[in-house]
Design an enzyme around this catalytic site. Structure first.
Site, PDB file in Angstrom:
ATOM      1  N   SER A  73      -5.828 -15.003  66.634  1.00  0.00           N
ATOM      2  CA  SER A  73      -6.883 -15.268  65.549  1.00  0.00           C
ATOM      3  C   SER A  73      -6.374 -14.352  64.428  1.00  0.00           C
ATOM      4  O   SER A  73      -6.028 -13.271  64.528  1.00  0.00           O
ATOM      5  CB  SER A  73      -8.224 -14.781  66.059  1.00  0.00           C
ATOM      6  OG  SER A  73      -8.913 -14.014  65.237  1.00  0.00           O
ATOM      7  N   LYS A  74      -6.568 -14.822  63.096  1.00  0.00           N
ATOM      8  CA  LYS A  74      -6.213 -13.891  61.964  1.00  0.00           C
ATOM      9  C   LYS A  74      -6.999 -12.768  61.894  1.00  0.00           C
ATOM     10  O   LYS A  74      -6.722 -11.764  61.421  1.00  0.00           O
ATOM     11  CB  LYS A  74      -6.348 -15.059  60.781  1.00  0.00           C
ATOM     12  CG  LYS A  74      -5.537 -16.035  60.431  1.00  0.00           C
ATOM     13  CD  LYS A  74      -5.617 -16.735  59.231  1.00  0.00           C
ATOM     14  CE  LYS A  74      -4.914 -18.107  59.080  1.00  0.00           C
ATOM     15  NZ  LYS A  74      -5.361 -18.967  57.982  1.00  0.00           N
ATOM     16  N   ARG A  75      -8.448 -12.990  62.319  1.00  0.00           N
ATOM     17  CA  ARG A  75      -9.228 -11.829  62.412  1.00  0.00           C
ATOM     18  C   ARG A  75      -8.638 -10.606  63.087  1.00  0.00           C
ATOM     19  O   ARG A  75      -8.944  -9.498  62.866  1.00  0.00           O
ATOM     20  CB  ARG A  75     -10.534 -12.308  62.736  1.00  0.00           C
ATOM     21  CG  ARG A  75     -11.551 -12.303  61.604  1.00  0.00           C
ATOM     22  CD  ARG A  75     -12.807 -12.816  61.932  1.00  0.00           C
ATOM     23  NE  ARG A  75     -12.746 -14.044  62.357  1.00  0.00           N
ATOM     24  CZ  ARG A  75     -13.844 -14.894  62.996  1.00  0.00           C
ATOM     25  NH1 ARG A  75     -14.594 -14.404  63.426  1.00  0.00           N
ATOM     26  NH2 ARG A  75     -13.253 -16.191  63.006  1.00  0.00           N
TER      27      ARG A  75
END
Ligand code: GLU
Length: 310
Positions: free
Chosen positions: A250-252
């Site tokens: 996930s980019k997060r």
């Protein structure tokens, strides 16, 4: 006939996003179809400055190319959702004129309390349809006089069935498993579900290759394609890349971006080889050029290899 890759500029692409981009590119090239690149920058609060340029740069570094896109233009311009508001507004008006959407004033708490079955949906409880009824809507509105409406699509009692090119037969009941879904948010932005269908429909997309996390959105989108009179594309939901602990990148979480690989001096061929290997397109991890990759595949072979990955 055309395919598309539609990244969100909410941060740099991680290896999983890049793998999906590679698969969308391969599908289009093997099918001899144009590929459209579209920036899904609809959710402006989540757009990161510089991310659009970074994405274009990273895709180019990897050797991918496209026939229409934000950097090169084309007949279906604009290729940025932030510039397509007039198109979404026009379609929204069409839905409004046909009484297919209604304003909703429910708060999150109202929905949670009213939902008789607070299970079922990945994104929270199914909307119980309170504001479908004008009298109940008026009562809710009175309780929240300052609330701006969200607009919901009135789902029919209908089950959507489709054949995903990778996952196979899928079926989802719009009324029991989805509920009336948001088309326009309270902050005035159109929802992803509407924008993506208007874009794919107007751009004449025939093949949607994207991550399997969007499988759950597909029935809603097919319903909108059909209502709006656009041909329904074929869907290829491809496996998501997982990290060492088995959860999806996930980019997060700051999952691997290309920068780490570039800093280590890796070549595009090394990264292409890694991406191809992790999704079973080649049997050993080795550097490979995009030409060699295309030459070793056919559309059927690509599909078989992805199916075998499930
Ligand atoms: N913009 C979405 C993403 O980056 C993809 C949407 C789609 O392919 O339909 O996850």
């Amino acid at each position: 006939m055309s395919g598309r890759y539609a990244p969100s500029p909410s941060g740099p692409l991680h290896l999983g996003n890049l793998r999906t981009a590679l698969l969308a590119w391969l599908q289009a090239r093997l099918a001899n179809q144009p590929l459209i690149l579209r920036m899904e920058d609809l959710d402006l609060p989540r757009v990161k400055p510089g991310s659009r340029e970074q994405i274009l740069k990273d895709l180019r570094w990897l050797g991918l190319d496209w026939d229409e896109g934000p950097d090169i233009g084309g007949p279906s311009a604009p290729y940025e959702q932030s510039a397509r508001n007039p198109q979404y507004q026009q379609v929204f008006q069409q839905l409004l004129d046909n009484d297919l959407v209604y304003p909703c004033y429910c708060s999150r708490k109202d929905i949670q309390q009213a939902a008789s079955a607070p299970h079922a949906h990945e994104y929270g409880p199914i909307y119980p349809g309170t504001c479908r009824d004008p009298a109940r809507r008026a009562a809710i509105k009175q309780r929240h006089p300052d609330k701006t409406a969200t607009w919901r699509y009135r789902v029919p009692r209908h089950t959507i069935e489709f054949e995903d090119r990778i996952i196979g037969h899928m079926s989802q009941s719009l009324d029991r498993e989805v509920g009336d879904f948001v088309i326009k948010r309270a902050d005035g932005l159109f929802a992803y579900q509407l924008a993506v269908v208007v874009d794919d429909g107007m751009m004449g997309i025939t093949d949607v290759v994207r991550g399997a996390d969007l499988l759950d959105s597909t029935a809603r989108q097919i319903e909108l394609f059909e209502t709006l009179g656009y041909p329904v594309p074929s869907f290829w939901h491809v496996p998501l890349m997982l990290n060492d602990t088995g959860t999806r990148l996930s980019k997060r979480d700051g999952a691997d971006s290309l920068d780490i690989w570039k800093q280590q001096g890796k070549s595009p061929e090394v990264v292409l080889g890694l991406l191809a290997f992790t999704v079973g397109l080649i049997d050993e991890e080795r550097a490979i050029s995009k030409l060699e990759l295309v030459q070793g595949l056919t559309l059927d072979l690509l599909r078989d290899k992805l199916i075998n990955r499930l």
